[in-house]
Motif scaffolding. Sequence first.
Motif, PDB file in Angstrom:
ATOM      1  N   ALA A   1      -5.544  -2.447  -4.002  1.00  0.00           N
ATOM      2  CA  ALA A   1      -4.970  -2.644  -2.663  1.00  0.00           C
ATOM      3  C   ALA A   1      -3.800  -1.688  -2.434  1.00  0.00           C
ATOM      4  CB  ALA A   1      -4.521  -4.097  -2.503  1.00  0.00           C
ATOM      5  N   PHE A   2      -2.997  -1.471  -3.475  1.00  0.00           N
ATOM      6  CA  PHE A   2      -1.867  -0.547  -3.359  1.00  0.00           C
ATOM      7  C   PHE A   2      -2.358   0.872  -3.114  1.00  0.00           C
ATOM      8  CE2 PHE A   2       1.801   1.922  -4.682  1.00  0.00           C
ATOM      9  CZ  PHE A   2       2.857   1.186  -4.164  1.00  0.00           C
TER      10      PHE A   2
ATOM     11  N   ILE B   1      -3.534   1.127   0.602  1.00  0.00           N
ATOM     12  CA  ILE B   1      -2.414   1.184   1.550  1.00  0.00           C
ATOM     13  C   ILE B   1      -1.751   2.560   1.510  1.00  0.00           C
ATOM     14  CG2 ILE B   1      -0.115   0.260   2.046  1.00  0.00           C
ATOM     15  CD1 ILE B   1      -1.131  -2.456   1.008  1.00  0.00           C
ATOM     16  N   TRP B   2      -1.509   3.070   0.320  1.00  0.00           N
ATOM     17  CA  TRP B   2      -0.856   4.380   0.173  1.00  0.00           C
ATOM     18  C   TRP B   2      -1.750   5.493   0.713  1.00  0.00           C
ATOM     19  CZ3 TRP B   2       1.640   6.355  -5.058  1.00  0.00           C
ATOM     20  CH2 TRP B   2       2.525   7.398  -4.766  1.00  0.00           C
TER      21      TRP B   2
ATOM     22  N   LYS C   1      -1.716   5.333   4.584  1.00  0.00           N
ATOM     23  CA  LYS C   1      -0.392   5.709   5.076  1.00  0.00           C
ATOM     24  C   LYS C   1      -0.205   7.222   4.975  1.00  0.00           C
ATOM     25  CE  LYS C   1       4.417   4.202   4.692  1.00  0.00           C
ATOM     26  NZ  LYS C   1       5.381   3.382   3.923  1.00  0.00           N
TER      27      LYS C   1
ATOM     28  N   TYR D   1       6.100  10.450   5.955  1.00  0.00           N
ATOM     29  CA  TYR D   1       5.510   9.335   6.671  1.00  0.00           C
ATOM     30  C   TYR D   1       6.069   9.147   8.076  1.00  0.00           C
ATOM     31  CZ  TYR D   1       3.900   8.249   2.033  1.00  0.00           C
ATOM     32  OH  TYR D   1       3.323   8.312   0.799  1.00  0.00           O
TER      33      TYR D   1
END
Length: 509
Positions: free
Chosen positions: A353-354, A357-358, A361, A468
């Motif tokens: 999941a990490f 997300i990364w 992003k 970002y």
Amino acid sequence: MLLHLLLLLCLSSSLKVQASVHEYRSERFVSKGNAFVFHGGSEGIYSSSPSENFTSDSDSVSFIRFEKIKFQRPEEVSNRSSLSIHAVVFEVEDRENIGGSAYGGQRAVCCTSDLAKLGVCSHGDVIYRPSAKDSGWPQVFGVSLAENEFSVILPTRSIQVTRTGMYNLYFIHCDSDLKDLVVEGKTIWKNPTGYLPGRMAPLMYFYGFMSLAFVLLGIFWFSQCARFWREVLPLQNCLTLVITLGMCEMALWYFDYAEFNETGIRPTVITIWAVTFGSIKRTSARIIILMVSMGYGVVRPTLGGFTSKVIMLGVTFFIASEILELMENVGAVSDLSGKARLFFVLPVAILDAFFIIWIFKSLSATFKKLQTRRLLVKLDIYRKFTNALAVAILVSLGWICYELYFKSKDVYNEHWQNAWIIPAFWQLLSFSLLIVICSLWAPSQNSTRYAFSGSSGDTSAEFEKDDYTLTLIKPSPIPSHEVKNLSETRLLPADEGEPEKDLEEDKRE
């Protein structure tokens, strides 16, 4: 430290490996209701044609064979004869035929005094009824211990399987004086095509097919790299590594299952190598996708300050994935309770999941940079890449829901013949995504169009600063003492016309 941990796991798992040869080393019985039970194994077995001259040496015969099964009791309870110790073999559809109750009361496995009075069974025996499909099943037989006898050996016996199903073996006794009884020996379970368990048999052919698919992909990719070797980018070298790891992993899994099928004992060394190559491949693939999402080699020359974070995340994921795969493939899967398995699955799921997300992003930030600089060719490549990732994640979520539903509805493994599809799906999904990425970044004579251009605005520090968030800042007046330096810089021949290099390149497309 990591190698030491893996060595300990390998040594511990090699002591008790669930395979078609089930070995029992001083295993103890567990109290269940009014009976003492030991689970001897369960496997899906395909049927073989009935044979009057059945022998366990036949190649195309399915059977369960009992070899050197010994029951041993403590010396202090050996001064009297015991009740029978039964071996009970039944197909999962006949599970309701084991046990019974008197007058609709609590269900019991051992014959109670009330049932004995009704003449249904003999006191101390295992209760069972013949199967509606085959009156010869369940198979129930056993031995008893005579007075002053410490141990007894179950006679060698082979049971032919003529009906496809999930078969279970339990050793059961109803003697409370034998609560410390232990069992030793082994049982051998065989399918018509070999010793590979029925639920795993299709995977051998699947990994053979995947090995061929990776070879074909490798031939295409390596030929392109050789043809345009001057244009190969660092990112394409990373993809070469993933393809090579995939080829090795699929080949090792195929040989692992082939050896398992031939001998009935899973080859621990080959399994560990297959698991390790698979963990390295999965880790490398995730890191490469993250690097691409961050624009490495395309809109930025390095990862800059993010390098250590990416490496740390990758190493953590590799360790968690390696431990999980070792426990599931090298160790005895049936020995892991639901909570124990969750303990190993949860870290991998959180790290995945990490990564996701990364990745998204980073993709969002990279898209903004490409749109701001009007790098249309690179923007189109990233748009296709993002769409492929989004589809893969949506399909994964849908499959996870189906997998949870499948397992919740298949408590007794009645759908074991379709269980191989679950691990096969994840291999197919990752291979499909790899094909998409390879098609987008295949080596060609125009590979440099997708590479980092090295223009004056594309500095590593700039990417680290606004990775970002992109904000519009009103330009401030240039101090007079910097005007001279700026004009001198623009007069350098090497930099002349650089800022519009990528835009002119896109226009030529």
